[in-house]
Design a protein around this motif. Sequence first.
Motif, PDB file in Angstrom:
ATOM      1  N   THR A 189      35.502  41.790  46.930  1.00 43.76           N
ATOM      2  CA  THR A 189      36.578  42.283  46.072  1.00 43.76           C
ATOM      3  C   THR A 189      36.321  41.905  44.618  1.00 43.76           C
ATOM      4  O   THR A 189      36.569  42.685  43.703  1.00 43.76           O
ATOM      5  CB  THR A 189      37.932  41.717  46.538  1.00 43.76           C
ATOM      6  N   ARG A 190      35.833  40.681  44.405  1.00 45.19           N
ATOM      7  CA  ARG A 190      35.525  40.271  43.035  1.00 45.19           C
ATOM      8  C   ARG A 190      34.466  41.175  42.418  1.00 45.19           C
ATOM      9  O   ARG A 190      34.574  41.580  41.251  1.00 45.19           O
ATOM     10  CB  ARG A 190      35.033  38.822  43.007  1.00 45.19           C
ATOM     11  N   ASP A 191      33.423  41.510  43.195  1.00 45.73           N
ATOM     12  CA  ASP A 191      32.390  42.400  42.667  1.00 45.73           C
ATOM     13  C   ASP A 191      32.964  43.763  42.301  1.00 45.73           C
ATOM     14  O   ASP A 191      32.623  44.346  41.271  1.00 45.73           O
ATOM     15  CB  ASP A 191      31.269  42.560  43.694  1.00 45.73           C
ATOM     16  N   LEU A 192      33.830  44.291  43.168  1.00 44.50           N
ATOM     17  CA  LEU A 192      34.457  45.581  42.873  1.00 44.50           C
ATOM     18  C   LEU A 192      35.287  45.498  41.597  1.00 44.50           C
ATOM     19  O   LEU A 192      35.194  46.361  40.714  1.00 44.50           O
ATOM     20  CB  LEU A 192      35.329  46.005  44.047  1.00 44.50           C
ATOM     21  N   LEU A 193      36.097  44.455  41.471  1.00 51.21           N
ATOM     22  CA  LEU A 193      36.930  44.308  40.278  1.00 51.21           C
ATOM     23  C   LEU A 193      36.086  44.026  39.044  1.00 51.21           C
ATOM     24  O   LEU A 193      36.444  44.428  37.935  1.00 51.21           O
ATOM     25  CB  LEU A 193      37.950  43.195  40.494  1.00 51.21           C
ATOM     26  N   LEU A 194      34.960  43.350  39.224  1.00 49.78           N
ATOM     27  CA  LEU A 194      34.048  43.120  38.103  1.00 49.78           C
ATOM     28  C   LEU A 194      33.536  44.440  37.548  1.00 49.78           C
ATOM     29  O   LEU A 194      33.553  44.684  36.341  1.00 49.78           O
ATOM     30  CB  LEU A 194      32.879  42.240  38.556  1.00 49.78           C
ATOM     31  N   LEU A 195      33.071  45.318  38.431  1.00 44.23           N
ATOM     32  CA  LEU A 195      32.584  46.623  37.980  1.00 44.23           C
ATOM     33  C   LEU A 195      33.699  47.426  37.334  1.00 44.23           C
ATOM     34  O   LEU A 195      33.498  48.110  36.328  1.00 44.23           O
ATOM     35  CB  LEU A 195      32.000  47.387  39.171  1.00 44.23           C
ATOM     36  N   LEU A 196      34.902  47.338  37.900  1.00 39.63           N
ATOM     37  CA  LEU A 196      36.041  48.067  37.349  1.00 39.63           C
ATOM     38  C   LEU A 196      36.420  47.504  35.983  1.00 39.63           C
ATOM     39  O   LEU A 196      36.717  48.260  35.051  1.00 39.63           O
ATOM     40  CB  LEU A 196      37.224  47.958  38.315  1.00 39.63           C
ATOM     41  N   ALA A 197      36.383  46.179  35.846  1.00 38.89           N
ATOM     42  CA  ALA A 197      36.756  45.555  34.576  1.00 38.89           C
ATOM     43  C   ALA A 197      35.728  45.803  33.496  1.00 38.89           C
ATOM     44  O   ALA A 197      36.070  45.930  32.310  1.00 38.89           O
ATOM     45  CB  ALA A 197      36.943  44.042  34.778  1.00 38.89           C
ATOM     46  N   ARG A 198      34.460  45.905  33.861  1.00 38.86           N
ATOM     47  CA  ARG A 198      33.420  46.148  32.859  1.00 38.86           C
ATOM     48  C   ARG A 198      33.408  47.581  32.365  1.00 38.86           C
ATOM     49  O   ARG A 198      32.956  47.867  31.269  1.00 38.86           O
ATOM     50  CB  ARG A 198      32.051  45.781  33.446  1.00 38.86           C
ATOM     51  N   ASP A 199      33.947  48.486  33.185  1.00 41.02           N
ATOM     52  CA  ASP A 199      33.995  49.893  32.786  1.00 41.02           C
ATOM     53  C   ASP A 199      35.280  50.517  33.315  1.00 41.02           C
ATOM     54  O   ASP A 199      35.257  51.320  34.243  1.00 41.02           O
ATOM     55  CB  ASP A 199      32.764  50.631  33.340  1.00 41.02           C
ATOM     56  N   PRO A 200      36.436  50.153  32.751  1.00 43.26           N
ATOM     57  CA  PRO A 200      37.704  50.645  33.291  1.00 43.26           C
ATOM     58  C   PRO A 200      37.919  52.120  32.967  1.00 43.26           C
ATOM     59  O   PRO A 200      37.479  52.601  31.926  1.00 43.26           O
ATOM     60  CB  PRO A 200      38.755  49.777  32.581  1.00 43.26           C
ATOM     61  N   PRO A 201      38.589  52.866  33.856  1.00 49.88           N
ATOM     62  CA  PRO A 201      38.979  54.232  33.510  1.00 49.88           C
ATOM     63  C   PRO A 201      39.827  54.233  32.238  1.00 49.88           C
ATOM     64  O   PRO A 201      40.488  53.243  31.899  1.00 49.88           O
ATOM     65  CB  PRO A 201      39.799  54.681  34.728  1.00 49.88           C
ATOM     66  N   ASP A 202      39.824  55.354  31.542  1.00 46.24           N
ATOM     67  CA  ASP A 202      40.434  55.418  30.215  1.00 46.24           C
ATOM     68  C   ASP A 202      41.917  55.081  30.209  1.00 46.24           C
ATOM     69  O   ASP A 202      42.438  54.610  29.202  1.00 46.24           O
ATOM     70  CB  ASP A 202      40.236  56.814  29.622  1.00 46.24           C
ATOM     71  N   GLU A 203      42.614  55.330  31.326  1.00 44.84           N
ATOM     72  CA  GLU A 203      44.061  55.130  31.331  1.00 44.84           C
ATOM     73  C   GLU A 203      44.500  53.990  32.244  1.00 44.84           C
ATOM     74  O   GLU A 203      45.646  53.932  32.667  1.00 44.84           O
ATOM     75  CB  GLU A 203      44.762  56.428  31.742  1.00 44.84           C
ATOM     76  N   LEU A 204      43.595  53.061  32.505  1.00 48.59           N
ATOM     77  CA  LEU A 204      43.908  51.951  33.401  1.00 48.59           C
ATOM     78  C   LEU A 204      44.211  50.675  32.632  1.00 48.59           C
ATOM     79  O   LEU A 204      43.468  50.293  31.717  1.00 48.59           O
ATOM     80  CB  LEU A 204      42.743  51.686  34.358  1.00 48.59           C
ATOM     81  N   GLY A 205      45.290  50.006  33.030  1.00 49.29           N
ATOM     82  CA  GLY A 205      45.534  48.640  32.618  1.00 49.29           C
ATOM     83  C   GLY A 205      45.302  47.735  33.816  1.00 49.29           C
ATOM     84  O   GLY A 205      46.022  47.811  34.811  1.00 49.29           O
ATOM     85  N   LEU A 206      44.280  46.903  33.757  1.00 45.39           N
ATOM     86  CA  LEU A 206      43.923  46.014  34.861  1.00 45.39           C
ATOM     87  C   LEU A 206      44.405  44.608  34.528  1.00 45.39           C
ATOM     88  O   LEU A 206      44.059  44.059  33.471  1.00 45.39           O
ATOM     89  CB  LEU A 206      42.413  46.015  35.083  1.00 45.39           C
ATOM     90  N   VAL A 207      45.193  44.011  35.418  1.00 50.02           N
ATOM     91  CA  VAL A 207      45.773  42.689  35.187  1.00 50.02           C
ATOM     92  C   VAL A 207      45.393  41.789  36.362  1.00 50.02           C
ATOM     93  O   VAL A 207      45.633  42.133  37.523  1.00 50.02           O
ATOM     94  CB  VAL A 207      47.312  42.765  35.058  1.00 50.02           C
ATOM     95  N   LEU A 208      44.818  40.638  36.060  1.00 54.86           N
ATOM     96  CA  LEU A 208      44.388  39.691  37.082  1.00 54.86           C
ATOM     97  C   LEU A 208      45.012  38.338  36.799  1.00 54.86           C
ATOM     98  O   LEU A 208      44.950  37.848  35.665  1.00 54.86           O
ATOM     99  CB  LEU A 208      42.856  39.561  37.091  1.00 54.86           C
TER     100      LEU A 208
END
Length: 961
Positions: A164-183
């Motif tokens: 899960t961390r790897d997935l969120l890492l990839l998502l955080a390094r290149d987030p979709p244009d309209e995403l707010g990611l909060v951890l």
Amino acid sequence: MAGSLGPGAAATVGTFRYVGRRRELDLLMEAVRHPPAVVLIEGEAGIGKSRLVGEAAAALRAEGDRPVLIGFCQPLREPFPYGPVSDALTKAAPWLPDSGLPDTVGALVRLLPGLADRLPSAPAAQGGEQAERLRLVHGVRALLAALGPTVLIIEDMHWVDEATRDLLLLLARDPPDELGLVLTYRAEDLPPDTSVLGAAYRHPSGAGGAVIRLGPLTPEEVRELASAALGPVATPALASALYERSEGLPLVAEEDLLTLAEQGGTTDQREVVRRLQDTDVPKGLREAVTERLAGLSPAGAAIVAAAAVLAVPSDEELLAAVAGLDAETGTDALVEALRSSLLRETEDHRYAFRHVLAQQVAYGHTPAPRRTRLHRSAIEALQERTPAPLVQIAHHTLALGDRAAWLRRAEEAAEQAAAVGDQGTAAALLHRILDEPGLDTERRSRAATALARIAYNGVDFAAAARLLRRLVEDPHLLRPVRGEIRLGLGLLLLNESTSPSWVRELELAVDELEERPVTAGRGLLALALNERAGPEWSARWMERARQALDDSGDADFQAAYDATRLTLLGWRGDHALWDLLDRLPRDLDSPAKQWQTARALHNVAEAAIALGHDARAAELVAESRQQGRRAGAVIVECYGRVLELWLDTLAGRWDGLEDRFDALIAAYPDISVPHAERLLALGTMAFARGQRGPALEHFEQAVQHGARQIAVSTELRGTVGLMSVRLAQGAEQEAWAAAEPALAVLRRAQAWTKATGLVPVAVEAALACDDRSSAQRLVEEAHQGLRGRDAPAAQTEIHLARGLLRLDDDPARAAEDFGAARRGWLGIGRPYEAAHATERQGHALALHGRPTEAAELLAAAVDTYSALGAQADVSRCHHLTRDLGLTQPDTPGRRGYGDRLSPREQQVAELLAAGATNQAIADTLYLSTRTVENHVARVLRKLRTTRKDVAGTLGEPGPEH
């Protein structure tokens, strides 16, 4: 001051007023309202991380314009890949569009079974674990993009599993244009010197967000909290006592307030303070929880103790079974525990403590003999479930002190986790197994091998490499087990191009795997593809691979061998390549064979570009991408798009090329190949436009990147660009010095068939340094290296190099050589290279005394350069035309441009906008520095701007520009 603490007060504190944190809440809201954003919220247990995101989520949900999806990491969880993300995304159902979801979202069907009927069909699980992971990443990004403005919150990241961390890492390094990611996470519960997303995380450029570190409440904020909960009873003395006990920790202060409200029965403020101060331990949650436990009935206490032992949210049936209660008594006891606020109901109708600290207090409050009985009851109850939750069973077994049984259970749980693709849970269990002292050799070998396979597919390369090195050095491992782990390490080092030690690791691995020929075959074929070592090296490893193949007879190994053989034939320009490629089977039912077919098509496509078969290469790229999709090999899609952009560069399709590269890199941020090709393309375009500084920087970086690769093309092409810039700068000695190491690589690899441009530019540099013998020897070497080879681009470069050798002594024959090169490039479909050959042919014809033909050719070259936007080449060609006396003299009365920029001034302005110095402009446009100074002065006057602001001014509309 009098007041009441009766039942009414207790009811008012079920939800406490939110105090303090206004700045933090504003920061969080500002970030998620302006995506893309990545927000990290750090703080100790009980500090209010969940309350902060809860307040933000409530406000956003009230606005109603975006989904707010929340998932939770758990300290104990059963194998389910990417559970916290699945937990969050499942809640997106009301926001899903009725149609139009991209096909890539189908990769989430297994991750989101509750939404399966709303998602596109799942692709076949093909291409291996890395391909599956990439499909999942693309599916998550595509789903989030389809939802529009979205906030994704993942809580308690200190408990996150590796997958899960790897997935969120990839998502955080290149987030979709309209995403707010909060951890959210507790820093103190992360491994030492580790960030929440691992060492590989860097905040993405162009994205908003923040790191919010929550500290304790101030005394004033605790007083405000008490006043809101207790009204006039909350005197300054009481607030001070609350602050001293809690030290500003909101959870403790709220628990104390809840306890006071529940006690009630007095209006004496001094009595209230005394009650608060007279507890045995004045700081913390323990007393509040203990008091509530003491007020429970035996059945209620049994349910709470069962929940404490189970440690994860559990359903009513399981709680009652572990507590030893019948269904009706269990229900009543659970209701009592809920009313006491010791337990709470989760969103999925399970029951857990309000906070992990409360669970720990309740667990410690349960006498040891009773805990032991409850752990045994938990194992019995969990074993009745289908599928059995092996992770939890292993946990309870360990709690009982049965080490042998725990090892067995943990190994079974890790195997189950790996089988369903939950590498994070599997890795955590395998780590714990390997950390056990005195582990027997057989179990250590199994665990080490399994963990090596998981680590190889991780995102955090540095951590994976450290792990594999530690495992491979274990003296207790059996030889073939060590070989398999070393194989993973070697392939990891090879793929990441970070260390030349991959060769040694793979050589050792294949020797250690002599009893496992199929596994060893992966290493043998990887070693055969080390182009830098030369064709004899490749032949030796291919022969060993063939012998291993004969010993095994494995069909998948055969497919891998055939794909590697086709790759090597392509590198050599072997005429037999095309017939063998046509016979390559396309319609296959084995995922492994489909992957090898896709790999073969891609590798031959790449070789075809280097050979000069650009049109056929384009067809092969399309076919390889199609086969890659069938095989589920996402990596082939990425690499295929890289080849298409390389073809775009060669074909002169430069408009928007940088944007296309950036989009590709954004889609595949952790794959290095697009970065290298981007450097070469941008270097080419910058040099053509006269931006020599940026071009030099791009080419130098490409050389450094290419030097770490097993294939030589990137390093050689980067060196060609670097040498070209140096020659244009008049630094002939530096250009020739740069050629020497590249030529050594070329000769060792015997890569004469790969047209990288090195031979002609090295000849030009040698001649500029009066080293004609070296230039002649190089051309002869290249000619011999191309005998019998199918390499039209390299043959075209030989024509160009020979023309350079003959230009001074025999311009007529040089013109023939340059003409052959021009026709060769035009036939291949490379206009920029063709224009260079055309320019050189015009130069040779002028020297030969044929000015009319020379002028026509130079004008044709200028037309091509102009169409490409290659301003530096246009200027050089014009300068050559003047030097050769091929231009008509200026007519009297030059045209005036008034306040508008003349064509020359426009060129100067564009170079100024690119940051060029006066000297660089002079070099690019073949002007004197004094003339450039005059042009610059006129440009700045006409544009009414400064040198610093030229770029912005040029972008403004206006008739004078």
